[in-house]
Design a protein around this motif. Sequence first.
Motif, PDB file in Angstrom:
ATOM      1  N   ARG A 198      20.326  41.584  51.110  1.00  0.00           N
ATOM      2  CA  ARG A 198      19.962  40.193  51.427  1.00  0.00           C
ATOM      3  C   ARG A 198      19.971  39.321  50.183  1.00  0.00           C
ATOM      4  O   ARG A 198      20.563  38.235  50.174  1.00  0.00           O
ATOM      5  CB  ARG A 198      18.568  40.136  52.050  1.00  0.00           C
ATOM      6  N   ALA A 199      19.291  39.774  49.128  1.00  0.00           N
ATOM      7  CA  ALA A 199      19.192  38.969  47.908  1.00  0.00           C
ATOM      8  C   ALA A 199      20.555  38.753  47.280  1.00  0.00           C
ATOM      9  O   ALA A 199      20.809  37.703  46.680  1.00  0.00           O
ATOM     10  CB  ALA A 199      18.244  39.641  46.918  1.00  0.00           C
ATOM     11  N   GLU A 200      21.446  39.733  47.401  1.00  0.00           N
ATOM     12  CA  GLU A 200      22.787  39.593  46.856  1.00  0.00           C
ATOM     13  C   GLU A 200      23.556  38.503  47.582  1.00  0.00           C
ATOM     14  O   GLU A 200      24.270  37.705  46.956  1.00  0.00           O
ATOM     15  CB  GLU A 200      23.528  40.922  46.949  1.00  0.00           C
ATOM     16  N   ALA A 201      23.414  38.446  48.899  1.00  0.00           N
ATOM     17  CA  ALA A 201      24.107  37.428  49.684  1.00  0.00           C
ATOM     18  C   ALA A 201      23.525  36.044  49.412  1.00  0.00           C
ATOM     19  O   ALA A 201      24.258  35.073  49.223  1.00  0.00           O
ATOM     20  CB  ALA A 201      24.011  37.760  51.169  1.00  0.00           C
ATOM     21  N   VAL A 202      22.203  35.949  49.391  1.00  0.00           N
ATOM     22  CA  VAL A 202      21.544  34.661  49.162  1.00  0.00           C
ATOM     23  C   VAL A 202      21.876  34.119  47.780  1.00  0.00           C
ATOM     24  O   VAL A 202      22.022  32.903  47.585  1.00  0.00           O
ATOM     25  CB  VAL A 202      20.019  34.816  49.338  1.00  0.00           C
ATOM     26  N   GLY A 203      22.031  34.977  46.787  1.00  0.00           N
ATOM     27  CA  GLY A 203      22.269  34.543  45.416  1.00  0.00           C
ATOM     28  C   GLY A 203      23.707  34.173  45.099  1.00  0.00           C
ATOM     29  O   GLY A 203      24.003  33.769  43.974  1.00  0.00           O
ATOM     30  N   LEU A 204      24.608  34.287  46.069  1.00  0.00           N
ATOM     31  CA  LEU A 204      26.020  33.999  45.805  1.00  0.00           C
ATOM     32  C   LEU A 204      26.268  32.510  45.592  1.00  0.00           C
ATOM     33  O   LEU A 204      25.667  31.668  46.253  1.00  0.00           O
ATOM     34  CB  LEU A 204      26.885  34.489  46.968  1.00  0.00           C
ATOM     35  N   ASP A 205      27.174  32.217  44.677  1.00  0.00           N
ATOM     36  CA  ASP A 205      27.703  30.870  44.492  1.00  0.00           C
ATOM     37  C   ASP A 205      29.159  30.852  44.956  1.00  0.00           C
ATOM     38  O   ASP A 205      29.784  31.912  45.089  1.00  0.00           O
ATOM     39  CB  ASP A 205      27.629  30.453  43.018  1.00  0.00           C
ATOM     40  N   VAL A 206      29.679  29.656  45.159  1.00  0.00           N
ATOM     41  CA  VAL A 206      31.075  29.536  45.573  1.00  0.00           C
ATOM     42  C   VAL A 206      31.988  30.184  44.535  1.00  0.00           C
ATOM     43  O   VAL A 206      32.984  30.829  44.868  1.00  0.00           O
ATOM     44  CB  VAL A 206      31.456  28.052  45.767  1.00  0.00           C
ATOM     45  N   ALA A 207      31.639  30.047  43.255  1.00  0.00           N
ATOM     46  CA  ALA A 207      32.462  30.594  42.178  1.00  0.00           C
ATOM     47  C   ALA A 207      32.507  32.116  42.187  1.00  0.00           C
ATOM     48  O   ALA A 207      33.343  32.716  41.491  1.00  0.00           O
ATOM     49  CB  ALA A 207      31.939  30.100  40.831  1.00  0.00           C
ATOM     50  N   ASP A 208      31.627  32.767  42.946  1.00  0.00           N
ATOM     51  CA  ASP A 208      31.606  34.221  42.997  1.00  0.00           C
ATOM     52  C   ASP A 208      32.681  34.789  43.916  1.00  0.00           C
ATOM     53  O   ASP A 208      32.860  36.007  43.965  1.00  0.00           O
ATOM     54  CB  ASP A 208      30.228  34.717  43.450  1.00  0.00           C
ATOM     55  N   LEU A 209      33.367  33.953  44.659  1.00  0.00           N
ATOM     56  CA  LEU A 209      34.468  34.388  45.515  1.00  0.00           C
ATOM     57  C   LEU A 209      35.751  34.316  44.695  1.00  0.00           C
ATOM     58  O   LEU A 209      36.134  33.257  44.209  1.00  0.00           O
ATOM     59  CB  LEU A 209      34.558  33.507  46.754  1.00  0.00           C
ATOM     60  N   ARG A 210      36.435  35.447  44.566  1.00  0.00           N
ATOM     61  CA  ARG A 210      37.572  35.518  43.658  1.00  0.00           C
ATOM     62  C   ARG A 210      38.776  36.192  44.318  1.00  0.00           C
ATOM     63  O   ARG A 210      38.626  37.010  45.228  1.00  0.00           O
ATOM     64  CB  ARG A 210      37.191  36.303  42.400  1.00  0.00           C
ATOM     65  N   PRO A 211      39.981  35.872  43.849  1.00  0.00           N
ATOM     66  CA  PRO A 211      41.178  36.560  44.347  1.00  0.00           C
ATOM     67  C   PRO A 211      41.283  37.951  43.752  1.00  0.00           C
ATOM     68  O   PRO A 211      40.666  38.257  42.726  1.00  0.00           O
ATOM     69  CB  PRO A 211      42.327  35.663  43.868  1.00  0.00           C
ATOM     70  N   ARG A 265      29.547  19.377  54.580  1.00  0.00           N
ATOM     71  CA  ARG A 265      28.624  18.536  55.347  1.00  0.00           C
ATOM     72  C   ARG A 265      27.194  18.648  54.832  1.00  0.00           C
ATOM     73  O   ARG A 265      26.348  17.814  55.166  1.00  0.00           O
ATOM     74  CB  ARG A 265      28.667  18.942  56.832  1.00  0.00           C
ATOM     75  N   PHE A 266      26.938  19.675  54.005  1.00  0.00           N
ATOM     76  CA  PHE A 266      25.611  19.867  53.434  1.00  0.00           C
ATOM     77  C   PHE A 266      25.512  19.335  52.008  1.00  0.00           C
ATOM     78  O   PHE A 266      24.430  19.041  51.528  1.00  0.00           O
ATOM     79  CB  PHE A 266      25.231  21.353  53.434  1.00  0.00           C
ATOM     80  N   THR A 267      26.647  19.258  51.317  1.00  0.00           N
ATOM     81  CA  THR A 267      26.644  18.801  49.932  1.00  0.00           C
ATOM     82  C   THR A 267      28.014  18.258  49.567  1.00  0.00           C
ATOM     83  O   THR A 267      29.030  18.684  50.120  1.00  0.00           O
ATOM     84  CB  THR A 267      26.284  19.958  48.967  1.00  0.00           C
ATOM     85  N   ALA A 268      28.020  17.331  48.612  1.00  0.00           N
ATOM     86  CA  ALA A 268      29.288  16.764  48.156  1.00  0.00           C
ATOM     87  C   ALA A 268      29.906  17.602  47.049  1.00  0.00           C
ATOM     88  O   ALA A 268      31.076  17.412  46.707  1.00  0.00           O
ATOM     89  CB  ALA A 268      29.063  15.329  47.653  1.00  0.00           C
ATOM     90  N   GLY A 269      29.137  18.509  46.483  1.00  0.00           N
ATOM     91  CA  GLY A 269      29.635  19.328  45.384  1.00  0.00           C
ATOM     92  C   GLY A 269      30.416  20.527  45.878  1.00  0.00           C
ATOM     93  O   GLY A 269      30.045  21.164  46.868  1.00  0.00           O
ATOM     94  N   SER A 270      31.476  20.845  45.193  1.00  0.00           N
ATOM     95  CA  SER A 270      32.293  22.007  45.568  1.00  0.00           C
ATOM     96  C   SER A 270      31.790  23.288  44.917  1.00  0.00           C
ATOM     97  O   SER A 270      32.231  24.384  45.286  1.00  0.00           O
ATOM     98  CB  SER A 270      33.752  21.776  45.162  1.00  0.00           C
ATOM     99  N   ALA A 271      30.889  23.162  43.945  1.00  0.00           N
ATOM    100  CA  ALA A 271      30.331  24.327  43.272  1.00  0.00           C
ATOM    101  C   ALA A 271      28.875  24.514  43.693  1.00  0.00           C
ATOM    102  O   ALA A 271      28.342  23.752  44.493  1.00  0.00           O
ATOM    103  CB  ALA A 271      30.430  24.163  41.758  1.00  0.00           C
ATOM    104  N   GLY A 272      28.243  25.552  43.137  1.00  0.00           N
ATOM    105  CA  GLY A 272      26.835  25.802  43.453  1.00  0.00           C
ATOM    106  C   GLY A 272      26.654  26.866  44.511  1.00  0.00           C
ATOM    107  O   GLY A 272      27.574  27.644  44.800  1.00  0.00           O
ATOM    108  N   PRO A 273      25.467  26.946  45.106  1.00  0.00           N
ATOM    109  CA  PRO A 273      25.153  27.985  46.088  1.00  0.00           C
ATOM    110  C   PRO A 273      26.153  28.023  47.238  1.00  0.00           C
ATOM    111  O   PRO A 273      26.565  26.982  47.749  1.00  0.00           O
ATOM    112  CB  PRO A 273      23.758  27.591  46.582  1.00  0.00           C
TER     113      PRO A 273
END
Length: 373
Positions: A198-211, A265-273
């Motif tokens: 659970r904590a691993e999923a909650v702590g993910l940022d967009v930048a953590d998704l990689r090719p 729709r939740f945020t204008a930023g493309s980075a972050g949680p």
Amino acid sequence: MAQDPRGVAPLRQLRNVRALDEGRFVFEAMLSGWADQQSSRGLAERTIGSRELVIRRFEEFAGRYPWEWSPGDLEDYTTQAKSRQRPATPSTIRGYHSIIRLFCDYLTDPRYRWVADCEERFGSAPQQVCHEWNTLAHLVDYEGRPQRRALTYDEIEQFFTVADRRVETILQRGRKGALAALRDSQIFKMIYAYGLRRAEAVGLDVADLRPNGVAPRFGRFGAVDVRWGKGAQGSGPRRRSVLTIPELDWITEGLAQWIDHARPRFTAGSAGPLWLTERGTRVSLRYIDLRFAQLRDEAELPSELSVHALRHTYVTNLIEWGYAEKFVQDQVGHAYASTTAIYTSVGDDFKNRMINRALSRIYGGPHAEDSRP
């Protein structure tokens, strides 16, 4: 503060200090010194704090300070923990024993002079109250609740069907909450598809998704960089990279839908949680637990199933699909293969395939299961 030539700070020796409540003063100094020792070893503050809480509870139960403790106090404490309305599990009791043993080891170590100081002040000295005859031995590899298990293929499909249907129902009724429902569905799918805690999923940022260069077909979702993995022995979070596997490649479509269309729709930023609430904050662990329980109940699944069951299911499925144990171990971030093994509860189909392969290898023929020696 100047150091004693023997390497022990005068505050720790307490030879020339007299307090109004001398017993309490010395006990607090013991805890403070033990905390410093653990901090010097690199243990996390959370671990140090939780250990201190166990010692404080034991001291309160015994009604005496460490230089008066006896093995009988530990035995009474264990009996009380096992006989309360919600009895402590064997692993919890073993944890208590381990912490109390460590504290007594610190107090009886001559390098810290607590024995000499207590004898001079109180006429008695700390002793090791834990020994092989009054502490719980580790006899089995797994002592968790038997109810904790992997979901069957039908159960996992039923759970995700309910999660997806919730999105459609909200849209059909014209109510708010469809985006949140979509987010919830994708969170649980990701926890399963990558075997996350659970904590691993909650702590993910967009930048953590990689090719993943080896699997370009998955695009930007070839791997997940887990930065908040569970530490060991009080250490900080452990990092690992979890690869997307072909059997669960459907997760990439859901992640793209969330990141490209719903999350903005939740945020204008493309980075972050990666997983945000309507207020733009990171989704909480408590919310994950509550939402899982709600969906589980709607799917009419057993009440003992928790979010962690999705991780069990991931490990089980990978083993059933023929992935090497070392690969599975690395994917879920286990330091030892034995830990991965206790997560595995392979189904009857897998077991039957293994039996058929063995029969075919020994007896030969396509219908080996009907052969007789």
